[in-house]
Motif scaffolding. Structure first.
Motif, PDB file in Angstrom:
ATOM      1  N   SER A  44       0.833  -1.210   0.000  1.00  0.00           N
ATOM      2  CA  SER A  44       0.000   0.000   0.000  1.00  0.00           C
ATOM      3  C   SER A  44       0.863   1.253   0.000  1.00  0.00           C
ATOM      4  CB  SER A  44      -0.918   0.002   1.222  1.00  0.00           C
ATOM      5  OG  SER A  44      -1.820  -1.071   1.158  1.00  0.00           O
TER       6      SER A  44
ATOM      7  N   THR B  99       1.455   3.836  -3.677  1.00  0.00           N
ATOM      8  CA  THR B  99       1.150   5.267  -3.734  1.00  0.00           C
ATOM      9  C   THR B  99       2.325   6.093  -4.244  1.00  0.00           C
ATOM     10  OG1 THR B  99       1.803   5.575  -1.424  1.00  0.00           O
ATOM     11  CG2 THR B  99      -0.525   5.127  -1.862  1.00  0.00           C
TER      12      THR B  99
ATOM     13  N   ALA C 143      -7.381   7.017  -9.620  1.00  0.00           N
ATOM     14  CA  ALA C 143      -8.268   5.856  -9.526  1.00  0.00           C
ATOM     15  C   ALA C 143      -7.483   4.549  -9.659  1.00  0.00           C
ATOM     16  CB  ALA C 143      -9.354   5.938 -10.589  1.00  0.00           C
ATOM     17  N   GLU C 144      -6.517   4.512 -10.561  1.00  0.00           N
ATOM     18  CA  GLU C 144      -5.705   3.305 -10.736  1.00  0.00           C
ATOM     19  C   GLU C 144      -4.853   3.027  -9.497  1.00  0.00           C
ATOM     20  OE1 GLU C 144      -5.078   3.284 -15.566  1.00  0.00           O
ATOM     21  OE2 GLU C 144      -3.785   4.543 -14.307  1.00  0.00           O
TER      22      GLU C 144
ATOM     23  N   PHE D 193      -5.664   3.903  -6.492  1.00  0.00           N
ATOM     24  CA  PHE D 193      -6.614   3.430  -5.491  1.00  0.00           C
ATOM     25  C   PHE D 193      -6.851   1.928  -5.657  1.00  0.00           C
ATOM     26  CE2 PHE D 193     -11.000   2.198  -4.623  1.00  0.00           C
ATOM     27  CZ  PHE D 193     -11.041   2.396  -3.249  1.00  0.00           C
ATOM     28  N   TRP D 194      -7.077   1.488  -6.892  1.00  0.00           N
ATOM     29  CA  TRP D 194      -7.315   0.059  -7.129  1.00  0.00           C
ATOM     30  C   TRP D 194      -6.090  -0.783  -6.803  1.00  0.00           C
ATOM     31  CZ3 TRP D 194     -11.604  -2.315  -7.018  1.00  0.00           C
ATOM     32  CH2 TRP D 194     -12.779  -1.664  -7.403  1.00  0.00           C
ATOM     33  N   LEU D 195      -4.910  -0.261  -7.093  1.00  0.00           N
ATOM     34  CA  LEU D 195      -3.691  -0.994  -6.757  1.00  0.00           C
ATOM     35  C   LEU D 195      -3.531  -1.191  -5.251  1.00  0.00           C
ATOM     36  CD1 LEU D 195      -1.022   0.436  -9.214  1.00  0.00           C
ATOM     37  CD2 LEU D 195      -1.834  -1.919  -9.070  1.00  0.00           C
ATOM     38  N   THR D 196      -3.938  -0.215  -4.471  1.00  0.00           N
ATOM     39  CA  THR D 196      -3.840  -0.361  -3.024  1.00  0.00           C
ATOM     40  C   THR D 196      -5.017  -1.135  -2.441  1.00  0.00           C
ATOM     41  OG1 THR D 196      -4.870   1.789  -2.678  1.00  0.00           O
ATOM     42  CG2 THR D 196      -2.475   1.718  -2.721  1.00  0.00           C
ATOM     43  N   ALA D 197      -6.163  -1.087  -3.098  1.00  0.00           N
ATOM     44  CA  ALA D 197      -7.357  -1.760  -2.576  1.00  0.00           C
ATOM     45  C   ALA D 197      -7.411  -3.248  -2.923  1.00  0.00           C
ATOM     46  CB  ALA D 197      -8.613  -1.076  -3.096  1.00  0.00           C
ATOM     47  N   LEU D 198      -6.819  -3.651  -4.036  1.00  0.00           N
ATOM     48  CA  LEU D 198      -6.936  -5.044  -4.472  1.00  0.00           C
ATOM     49  C   LEU D 198      -6.403  -6.075  -3.479  1.00  0.00           C
ATOM     50  CD1 LEU D 198      -6.396  -4.943  -8.315  1.00  0.00           C
ATOM     51  CD2 LEU D 198      -8.433  -5.572  -7.048  1.00  0.00           C
TER      52      LEU D 198
ATOM     53  N   LEU E 198      -9.121  -6.428  -0.832  1.00  0.00           N
ATOM     54  CA  LEU E 198     -10.336  -7.036  -1.383  1.00  0.00           C
ATOM     55  C   LEU E 198     -10.151  -8.525  -1.659  1.00  0.00           C
ATOM     56  CD1 LEU E 198     -11.474  -4.225  -3.843  1.00  0.00           C
ATOM     57  CD2 LEU E 198     -12.535  -4.873  -1.679  1.00  0.00           C
ATOM     58  N   SER E 199      -9.006  -8.876  -2.228  1.00  0.00           N
ATOM     59  CA  SER E 199      -8.776 -10.297  -2.519  1.00  0.00           C
ATOM     60  C   SER E 199      -8.596 -11.078  -1.236  1.00  0.00           C
ATOM     61  CB  SER E 199      -7.579 -10.467  -3.450  1.00  0.00           C
ATOM     62  OG  SER E 199      -6.413  -9.982  -2.835  1.00  0.00           O
TER      63      SER E 199
END
Length: 82
Positions: free
Chosen positions: A47, A51, A63-64, A66-71, A74-75
């Motif tokens: 994370s 960033t 947004a990208e 954000f998805w890189l840190t959220a994945l 989430l997984s």
């Protein structure tokens, strides 16, 4: 059936806890603590690194990033269901 599959779990019962439950709980504790430490360390490291990717030459939108840190979260949360 595997001997590592729980078929009976009554930790509130003192007799069961003394004979079987405490041993199983301790084994689970000694296995899960290092694994969770490693998992959370990697999660936090990724994370933080994700960033900073734009600073080292990558061109990601907010947004990208954000998805890189959220994945990972989430997984991990999704795989924990199983």
């Amino acid at each position: 059936m595997s001997r590592h599959v729980l078929h009976d779990w009554r930790p509130e019962e003192p007799g069961f806890w003394a004979s079987t439950g405490q041993r199983i709980a301790r084994r689970n504790l000694w296995i899960s603590i290092p694994n969770l430490l490693l998992a959370f360390s990697i999660w936090m490291l990724w994370s933080t690194a994700a960033t900073r990717l734009n600073m080292v030459g990558f061109q990601f939108s907010t947004a990208e990033l954000f998805w890189l840190t959220a994945l990972p979260a989430l997984s991990g949360a999704t795989l924990r269901i199983f």
